[in-house]
Design a protein around this motif. Structure first.
Motif, PDB file in Angstrom:
ATOM      1  N   GLN B 177       8.827  -2.220  -3.056  1.00 56.65           N
ATOM      2  CA  GLN B 177       7.486  -2.790  -3.011  1.00 56.65           C
ATOM      3  C   GLN B 177       6.537  -1.735  -2.451  1.00 56.65           C
ATOM      4  OE1 GLN B 177       6.308  -5.859  -0.119  1.00 56.65           O
ATOM      5  NE2 GLN B 177       5.761  -7.087  -1.897  1.00 56.65           N
ATOM      6  N   TYR B 178       5.498  -1.460  -3.215  1.00 59.15           N
ATOM      7  CA  TYR B 178       4.515  -0.458  -2.818  1.00 59.15           C
ATOM      8  C   TYR B 178       3.239  -1.181  -2.418  1.00 59.15           C
ATOM      9  CZ  TYR B 178       7.673   2.621  -5.351  1.00 59.15           C
ATOM     10  OH  TYR B 178       8.776   3.307  -5.784  1.00 59.15           O
ATOM     11  N   ARG B 179       2.651  -0.735  -1.303  1.00 52.09           N
ATOM     12  CA  ARG B 179       1.398  -1.336  -0.869  1.00 52.09           C
ATOM     13  C   ARG B 179       0.383  -0.252  -0.540  1.00 52.09           C
ATOM     14  NH1 ARG B 179       2.993  -6.209   3.265  1.00 52.09           N
ATOM     15  NH2 ARG B 179       3.891  -7.535   1.667  1.00 52.09           N
ATOM     16  N   LEU B 180      -0.812  -0.480  -1.007  1.00 49.50           N
ATOM     17  CA  LEU B 180      -1.921   0.374  -0.583  1.00 49.50           C
ATOM     18  C   LEU B 180      -2.595  -0.360   0.562  1.00 49.50           C
ATOM     19  CD1 LEU B 180      -3.801   2.790  -0.882  1.00 49.50           C
ATOM     20  CD2 LEU B 180      -4.959   1.582  -2.732  1.00 49.50           C
ATOM     21  N   GLN B 181      -2.629   0.274   1.724  1.00 50.34           N
ATOM     22  CA  GLN B 181      -3.190  -0.381   2.898  1.00 50.34           C
ATOM     23  C   GLN B 181      -4.356   0.419   3.470  1.00 50.34           C
ATOM     24  OE1 GLN B 181       0.211  -1.111   5.593  1.00 50.34           O
ATOM     25  NE2 GLN B 181       0.200  -3.202   4.777  1.00 50.34           N
ATOM     26  N   VAL B 182      -5.223  -0.319   4.154  1.00 48.00           N
ATOM     27  CA  VAL B 182      -6.335   0.285   4.879  1.00 48.00           C
ATOM     28  C   VAL B 182      -6.228  -0.195   6.317  1.00 48.00           C
ATOM     29  CG1 VAL B 182      -8.837   0.317   5.134  1.00 48.00           C
ATOM     30  CG2 VAL B 182      -7.829   0.434   2.851  1.00 48.00           C
ATOM     31  N   ALA B 183      -6.313   0.728   7.266  1.00 52.95           N
ATOM     32  CA  ALA B 183      -6.246   0.359   8.679  1.00 52.95           C
ATOM     33  C   ALA B 183      -7.321   1.123   9.434  1.00 52.95           C
ATOM     34  CB  ALA B 183      -4.865   0.693   9.245  1.00 52.95           C
ATOM     35  N   ASP B 184      -7.585   0.669  10.671  1.00 60.30           N
ATOM     36  CA  ASP B 184      -8.462   1.446  11.545  1.00 60.30           C
ATOM     37  C   ASP B 184      -7.815   2.810  11.778  1.00 60.30           C
ATOM     38  OD1 ASP B 184      -9.963  -0.822  11.663  1.00 60.30           O
ATOM     39  OD2 ASP B 184      -9.401  -1.355  13.711  1.00 60.30           O
ATOM     40  N   ALA B 185      -8.614   3.767  12.211  1.00 63.05           N
ATOM     41  CA  ALA B 185      -8.091   5.122  12.416  1.00 63.05           C
ATOM     42  C   ALA B 185      -6.977   5.153  13.461  1.00 63.05           C
ATOM     43  CB  ALA B 185      -9.218   6.066  12.807  1.00 63.05           C
ATOM     44  N   ASP B 186      -6.899   4.120  14.318  1.00 60.83           N
ATOM     45  CA  ASP B 186      -5.821   4.087  15.315  1.00 60.83           C
ATOM     46  C   ASP B 186      -4.621   3.268  14.829  1.00 60.83           C
ATOM     47  OD1 ASP B 186      -6.933   1.582  15.502  1.00 60.83           O
ATOM     48  OD2 ASP B 186      -7.086   1.567  17.682  1.00 60.83           O
TER      49      ASP B 186
END
Lengths: 183, 428
Positions: B177-186
């Motif tokens: 399973q592949y996920r493109l994620q976005v998170a805060d820089a920390d």
């Protein structure tokens, strides 16, 4: 058929020339390390598939000559040297055997799934693996296989067979898999 | 070890789970000492909803340029400027002091005040008051970090920016399973924006930070998509036969360069996102891929193996003669320009190892920054201070960051999966 034979003749000539000086058994071909790649084209996706995708990996290959290990066509994985897209001499009879089968069976077609090892950059590896796939496809077309029967899919380092970070794993992963539609 | 313990302590009391745990592995010596006193709280609940001081301390420590004083070493914990005894902080060897307060002004509404001091001069360097909703408290804390960082270093902080990356979970039987994620820089607040059973690659932020271009094999072949981060709406911009890869935005966001192999071999094409027209930039049987736009948008650097081995070349956007930029080593690939446009980060192969290196475009000097065996996918922080990249350890992929001078190293470890292909967002 005449042109096929002519192409094969040239082809074998190339093999003999390039095979000069190599030791070992080009004739018997390498054994297929992946057990005939019976895992096939197992997409495992829930998203939209390409045409015919539903028959991929159905695994109904028992008794089919394509998968006869004694036949060069039994070898379905072609391995490559690092950062190289040249088909090694030992694999030329393998490609020739598949090409011959495709010419004799114009209703059959293959996907050449091309891969790279993990070293270096991902996108470069996509392009490198495509070159590998194209090398195999070009050899097949040279033997009069119709371009419609051959499709190259380049996956770069995204789908390794082996997950180790060593030469043994990398060697497994630098490959073109010959996958027949509907088998 | 002390630093690890400290980070663990400050991560624990926060309500949001981090997907990526950040660990500074090297380079905290020589960092400027700063005391960040836990912020005061005036509100209905017994305690503040977020330990803002701890978030700021973690941000500043992560930059490698600051060393935050552990709160247990503080003799007093003033939240009001009149209570500060500068001599105490001098005695603790601190250069700077940050104090603040969180005031609840309504349901889920807060005002955060903070003041930054020079301990030796006993002077205030900065003081701000910022409103914040409960939901945006962490973001507000990162903005405070940005301001403190900018006041003390003269360089814009990048703590309130975000990172995109791809995670891979192996499900067995060859399925993943592949996920493109976005998170805060920390590494906090991870959000999945795309999930697929087939590989996802090469995320690239648009210059305004609103969109991400990426490659997905979800249709069993590669295609390039552009997705709006907030709405999740997306558009397939390329699905030509063969390769559709390596998207890169022009600095003005009006064009997307990509690698296509529809012409027979991987070459760089430029798609005009306004007119939809596509133009081929490079030609040849060799591999041309991984384009990166120069800051002025006039030239493109890219990887080419036209000389037999992958090296970095540069070509005018309008086309013309390509110039080779790298000569050191037999493998240089995946260039990316620094935000100031003065250098290129890339993957540099040497003696069987693949590391992140930076090429100074003026001097031509190449500096290898990392020490891994399989480092890849470099991405600059928008202020140029750090380079985020992917590394491998054991059978896992993880993210790591190195300061642009190679001094500070950190690791971003994701629990229970592999993480790769990082891309640091621009400033918003």
């Amino acid at each position: 058929m005449k042109s096929v034979k002519a192409a094969l003749f040239i082809f074998i000539g190339v093999f003999v020339l390039s095979g000069c000086g190599t030791t070992g058994s080009g004739e018997s071909g390498p054994t297929d390390g992946e057990g005939g790649a019976g895992n096939g084209y197992d997409s495992g996706a829930s998203t939209t598939g390409i045409d015919g995708g539903e028959t991929y990996g159905a695994g109904a290959y028992a008794g089919n000559s394509v998968f006869d290990p004694a036949n060069p066509r039994g070898t379905r994985v072609i391995k490559f040297a690092f950062d190289s897209s040249e088909v090694a001499a030992e694999y030329l009879p393998v490609v020739a055997a598949h090409a011959e089968y495709l010419v004799a069976n114009p209703d059959k077609s293959v996907v050449l799934e091309a891969h790279a090892d993990e070293r270096g950059s991902r996108e470069y590896n996509i392009a490198l693996s495509e070159h590998r796939g194209n090398s195999v496809a070009d050899l097949m077309k040279f033997q009069s296989v119709s371009p419609n029967q051959v499709q190259v899919m380049s996956y770069g380092e995204e789908k390794p067979l082996s997950y180790g970070h060593d030469e043994l794993s990398w060697e497994q992963n630098r490959r073109v898999e010959i996958i027949y539609f509907g088998e | 070890m002390l630093k690890r313990l400290f980070l663990l302590l400050i991560i624990l009391p926060t309500p949001v789970l981090a997907a990526l745990e950040i660990e500074i592995t090297e380079g905290i010596e020589g960092a400027a000492p700063i005391a960040i006193v836990p912020f005061g709280w005036q509100g209905m609940a017994a305690g503040a909803p977020l330990d803002i001081g701890a978030v700021v301390a973690a941000d500043l420590s992560r930059s490698g340029r600051f060393k935050a004083l552990p709160t247990r070493d503080m003799l007093t914990k003033p939240t009001d400027a009149t209570k500060i005894r500068f001599r105490n902080w001098q005695a603790l060897g601190q250069d700077n002091l940050l104090i603040g307060q969180i005031r609840e002004t309504g349901a889920g509404q807060f005002v955060i005040q903070f003041q930054l001091f020079d301990v030796y001069k006993g002077e205030q360097l900065a003081g701000y008051s910022m409103p914040s909703s409960a939901k945006s408290l962490r973001h507000t804390a990162h903005r405070i970090s940005d301001m403190v960082y900018e006041h003390l270093t003269g360089q814009k902080g990048a703590f309130s920016t975000r990172i995109a990356y791809v995670t891979v979970k192996r499900l067995g039987k060859g399925k993943s399973q592949y996920r493109l994620q976005v998170a805060d820089a920390d590494g906090f607040n991870p959000q999945t924006i795309t999930t697929s059973a087939e590989p996802i690659m090469s995320p690239a932020w648009s210059p305004n930070g609103e969109k991400i271009a990426y490659v997905s094999f979800e249709a069993h072949r590669s295609a390039v998509y552009i997705q709006t981060v907030f709405s999740g709406k997306r558009e397939r911009v390329s699905s030509a036969p063969g390769i559709n890869g390596a998207p890169a935005w022009s600095p003005d966001g009006s064009k997307l360069s990509m690698t296509l192999s529809v012409g027979g071999s991987a070459d760089i094409y430029i798609l005009d996102l306004i007119t939809g027209s596509l133009r081929q930039l490079t030609k040849g049987y060799s591999i041309e891929t991984e384009s990166a736009w120069s800051r002025d948008g006039r030239t493109i650097a890219y990887t080419s193996d036209r000389g037999g081995k992958p090296q970095i070349y540069q070509i005018p956007v309008q086309g013309g003669k390509a110039r080779r930029l790298t000569y050191e080593g037999s493998y240089n690939a995946r260039p990316v320009f620094s935000p100031d446009g003065k250098s290129l980060a890339m993957i540099h192969g040497q003696g069987g190892d693949y590391r992140i290196a930076v090429l100074d475009l003026d001097s031509g000097l190449l500096q290898v920054l990392t020490k891994g065996r399989l480092d890849e996918s470099p991405s600059f922080a928008p202020n140029g201070s750090m380079i985020l990249y992917a590394a491998k350890k054991g059978e896992r992929g993880l993210l790591a960051a190195v300061s642009a001078d190679g001094r500070v190293h950190q690791k971003l470890v994701m629990k229970g999966g592999e993480v790769r292909d990082p891309a640091w967002s621009p400033f918003k």
